[in-house]
Design a protein around this motif. Sequence first.
Motif, PDB file in Angstrom:
ATOM      1  N   ASP A   1       0.858  -1.148   0.006  1.00  0.00           N
ATOM      2  CA  ASP A   1      -0.008  -0.051  -0.076  1.00  0.00           C
ATOM      3  C   ASP A   1       0.785   1.140   0.016  1.00  0.00           C
ATOM      4  N   GLU A   2       1.996   1.218   0.862  1.00  0.00           N
ATOM      5  CA  GLU A   2       2.801   2.354   0.732  1.00  0.00           C
ATOM      6  C   GLU A   2       3.454   2.621  -0.569  1.00  0.00           C
ATOM      7  N   ARG A   3       3.777   1.787  -0.971  1.00  0.00           N
ATOM      8  CA  ARG A   3       4.722   1.700  -2.349  1.00  0.00           C
ATOM      9  C   ARG A   3       3.669   2.328  -3.488  1.00  0.00           C
ATOM     10  N   ARG A   4       2.626   1.725  -3.368  1.00  0.00           N
ATOM     11  CA  ARG A   4       1.445   2.019  -4.519  1.00  0.00           C
ATOM     12  C   ARG A   4       1.435   3.631  -4.318  1.00  0.00           C
ATOM     13  N   ARG A   5       1.024   4.089  -2.990  1.00  0.00           N
ATOM     14  CA  ARG A   5       0.423   5.602  -2.792  1.00  0.00           C
ATOM     15  C   ARG A   5       1.860   6.355  -3.027  1.00  0.00           C
ATOM     16  N   ASN A   6       2.845   6.158  -2.870  1.00  0.00           N
ATOM     17  CA  ASN A   6       4.194   6.819  -3.156  1.00  0.00           C
ATOM     18  C   ASN A   6       4.256   6.983  -4.674  1.00  0.00           C
ATOM     19  N   MET A   7       4.029   5.807  -5.394  1.00  0.00           N
ATOM     20  CA  MET A   7       4.236   5.843  -6.831  1.00  0.00           C
ATOM     21  C   MET A   7       3.110   6.692  -7.606  1.00  0.00           C
ATOM     22  N   ARG A   8       2.181   6.645  -7.021  1.00  0.00           N
ATOM     23  CA  ARG A   8       1.053   7.553  -7.669  1.00  0.00           C
ATOM     24  C   ARG A   8       1.371   9.206  -7.346  1.00  0.00           C
ATOM     25  N   ALA A   9       2.257   9.339  -6.373  1.00  0.00           N
ATOM     26  CA  ALA A   9       2.295  10.835  -6.029  1.00  0.00           C
ATOM     27  C   ALA A   9       3.573  11.051  -7.156  1.00  0.00           C
ATOM     28  N   VAL A  10       4.384   9.997  -7.319  1.00  0.00           N
ATOM     29  CA  VAL A  10       5.570  10.031  -8.253  1.00  0.00           C
ATOM     30  C   VAL A  10       5.009  10.517  -9.641  1.00  0.00           C
ATOM     31  N   LYS A  11       3.926   9.697 -10.277  1.00  0.00           N
ATOM     32  CA  LYS A  11       3.300   9.695 -11.321  1.00  0.00           C
ATOM     33  C   LYS A  11       2.517  11.398 -11.563  1.00  0.00           C
ATOM     34  N   ILE A  12       1.935  11.672 -10.455  1.00  0.00           N
ATOM     35  CA  ILE A  12       1.307  13.022 -10.628  1.00  0.00           C
ATOM     36  C   ILE A  12       2.309  14.024 -10.835  1.00  0.00           C
ATOM     37  N   GLU A  13       3.411  14.173  -9.873  1.00  0.00           N
ATOM     38  CA  GLU A  13       4.255  15.159  -9.747  1.00  0.00           C
ATOM     39  C   GLU A  13       5.242  15.072 -10.900  1.00  0.00           C
ATOM     40  N   ILE A  14       5.718  14.047 -11.730  1.00  0.00           N
ATOM     41  CA  ILE A  14       6.606  13.881 -12.637  1.00  0.00           C
ATOM     42  C   ILE A  14       5.903  14.152 -13.962  1.00  0.00           C
ATOM     43  N   GLY A  15       4.340  13.896 -13.989  1.00  0.00           N
ATOM     44  CA  GLY A  15       3.726  14.132 -14.937  1.00  0.00           C
ATOM     45  C   GLY A  15       3.312  15.620 -15.147  1.00  0.00           C
ATOM     46  N   ARG A  16       3.032  16.559 -14.071  1.00  0.00           N
ATOM     47  CA  ARG A  16       2.899  17.905 -13.936  1.00  0.00           C
ATOM     48  C   ARG A  16       4.074  18.458 -14.431  1.00  0.00           C
ATOM     49  N   ASN A  17       5.227  18.265 -13.592  1.00  0.00           N
ATOM     50  CA  ASN A  17       6.441  18.873 -14.047  1.00  0.00           C
ATOM     51  C   ASN A  17       6.844  18.697 -15.649  1.00  0.00           C
ATOM     52  N   ALA A  18       6.648  17.250 -15.919  1.00  0.00           N
ATOM     53  CA  ALA A  18       7.182  16.893 -17.347  1.00  0.00           C
ATOM     54  C   ALA A  18       6.291  17.724 -18.386  1.00  0.00           C
ATOM     55  N   ARG A  19       5.196  17.941 -18.086  1.00  0.00           N
ATOM     56  CA  ARG A  19       4.082  18.641 -19.134  1.00  0.00           C
ATOM     57  C   ARG A  19       4.771  20.222 -18.977  1.00  0.00           C
ATOM     58  N   PHE A  20       4.919  20.777 -18.219  1.00  0.00           N
ATOM     59  CA  PHE A  20       5.342  22.259 -18.231  1.00  0.00           C
ATOM     60  C   PHE A  20       6.550  22.242 -18.839  1.00  0.00           C
ATOM     61  N   VAL A  21       7.575  21.592 -18.681  1.00  0.00           N
ATOM     62  CA  VAL A  21       8.821  21.485 -19.464  1.00  0.00           C
ATOM     63  C   VAL A  21       8.725  21.448 -20.898  1.00  0.00           C
ATOM     64  N   GLY A  22       7.952  20.282 -21.266  1.00  0.00           N
ATOM     65  CA  GLY A  22       7.829  19.907 -22.638  1.00  0.00           C
ATOM     66  C   GLY A  22       7.168  21.043 -23.310  1.00  0.00           C
ATOM     67  N   GLN A  23       6.054  21.617 -22.697  1.00  0.00           N
ATOM     68  CA  GLN A  23       5.203  22.564 -23.324  1.00  0.00           C
ATOM     69  C   GLN A  23       6.016  24.088 -23.680  1.00  0.00           C
ATOM     70  N   GLN A  24       6.798  24.376 -22.452  1.00  0.00           N
ATOM     71  CA  GLN A  24       7.667  25.456 -22.628  1.00  0.00           C
ATOM     72  C   GLN A  24       8.856  25.249 -23.686  1.00  0.00           C
ATOM     73  N   THR A  25       9.356  24.146 -23.873  1.00  0.00           N
ATOM     74  CA  THR A  25      10.337  23.758 -24.765  1.00  0.00           C
ATOM     75  C   THR A  25       9.765  24.171 -26.185  1.00  0.00           C
ATOM     76  N   ILE A  26       8.683  23.780 -26.372  1.00  0.00           N
ATOM     77  CA  ILE A  26       7.805  24.109 -27.531  1.00  0.00           C
ATOM     78  C   ILE A  26       7.705  25.625 -27.616  1.00  0.00           C
ATOM     79  N   GLN A  27       7.246  26.242 -26.919  1.00  0.00           N
ATOM     80  CA  GLN A  27       6.800  27.694 -26.951  1.00  0.00           C
ATOM     81  C   GLN A  27       8.058  28.427 -26.995  1.00  0.00           C
TER      82      GLN A  27
END
Length: 380
Positions: free
Chosen positions: A307-333
């Motif tokens: 359970d602990e591993r799963r919850r942490n991995m969900r947080a990892v997915k959310i945070e990496i996803g959010r930051n990656a989207r910003f960096v990727g989109q700024q690269t284009i802009q």
Amino acid sequence: MDFDLSEDQRLLQDSLAKLLKDKYGFEQRKAYLKSETGWSREVWAAFADLGLLGMPFAEDDGGLGYGAVETMIVMEQMGRALTLEPFVSTVVLGGGFLRHGATPEQRSALVPMIAEGKLLMAFAHTEQQSRFDLHDVATTAKKDGDGWVIEGRKGVVVHGDTADQLVVTARISGGRRDRDGIGVFLVPADATGVTRRGFRTSDGQRAADITFDAVKVDAAAELQGGLALVERVADEAIAALGAEAIGCMEAAKDLTIDYLKTRKQFGRPIGSFQSLQHRAAEMMVCLEQARSMAMLAAMMASERNDDERRRNMRAVKIEIGRNARFVGQQTIQMHGGIAMTMEYAGGHYLKRLTVIENMFGDMDHHLAALSEEGGVFVAA
Ligand SMILES: Cc1cc2nc3c(=O)[nH]c(=O)nc-3n(C[C@H](O)[C@H](O)[C@H](O)COP(=O)(O)OP(=O)(O)OC[C@H]3O[C@@H](n4cnc5c(N)ncnc54)[C@H](O)[C@@H]3O)c2cc1C
């Protein structure tokens, strides 16, 4: 906590970086993309020579006995180079299923072949109706004497078109969305009744839709662990993909900062304008936030409390996803028009980051699940 790399880990990082510098320039990558497999067998053989393909397996099984930190180091380099080879499919996913769910006999038959680069694997799990729910499995496996008969369809099996062995999930008992009753099977890709239709995903990588029409496998094809095994291996893949995203983000950030220093408008480099400096600074903050989460993922990958591993991995997915989207989109802009062309690497980083964001659950999926589970830190 010591975040420095050991001597061996630094050696691994440097050797792979050198190999990719020689064999994975942007133009070379374009040729691999266009080839029939969609990736390079020559590079795969070089990975085997470097020991990368046997990395996570126990030494007794013919591997190097490395862990999640070494996988992180490798994946970061692969992200920088936008590699196309089936490393996640074969070593992280296929390898994960063998390490955690296989008998010593199954491992001794398959691990040396993976390590030598002679066996490719793919994880055939997602179905049309399942979206990101790992427990939603309609494909069935029915007992047939000592063995099983598998019937069903799997979609978007990454590298499924070139794999030799498929790890297939199928329902042994219970209803479509029950957590219990999910079996995991090793199925040779050339078994009678297996039909594959290969295609390219939006980031240029290869995937396949696969149909299993009364496919017979023997008892020795079954792996142990059911859904808990699938979740554990998926979490290891999330950690690996997180590290790959860091490599992509880092390369995209470097490319962008270079461009800001070079491209001139109004008689000076556009990087001299404060509005763009602010954006570039924000990209670096996002990268560092994501990097912290990739490190958390590497540390959590071997956490025994599911359970602990799963919850942490969900947080990892959310945070990496959010930051990656910003960096990727700024690269284009910030690259203006040139970022939109296929001839330039910038857009390819955004494409890969977008696919990574969607693999093993997008941000919305993990945010909803995490809020239902009470957040990352659950009171004892
Ligand atoms: C094939 C193609 C199709 C396109 N289709 C569309 C479309 O459908 N819709 C659409 O909206 N765009 C579209 N674009 C993008 C658009 O035409 C421009 O490329 C985009 O507005 C960036 O301008 P630029 O290429 O001149 O960038 P550059 O002049 O190189 O500028 C780079 C970046 O710096 C910023 N910048 C420059 N100077 C300053 C300053 N002084 N202060 C702050 N920021 C600054 C620019 O806004 C840009 O983000 C398309 C481009 C291409 C090539």
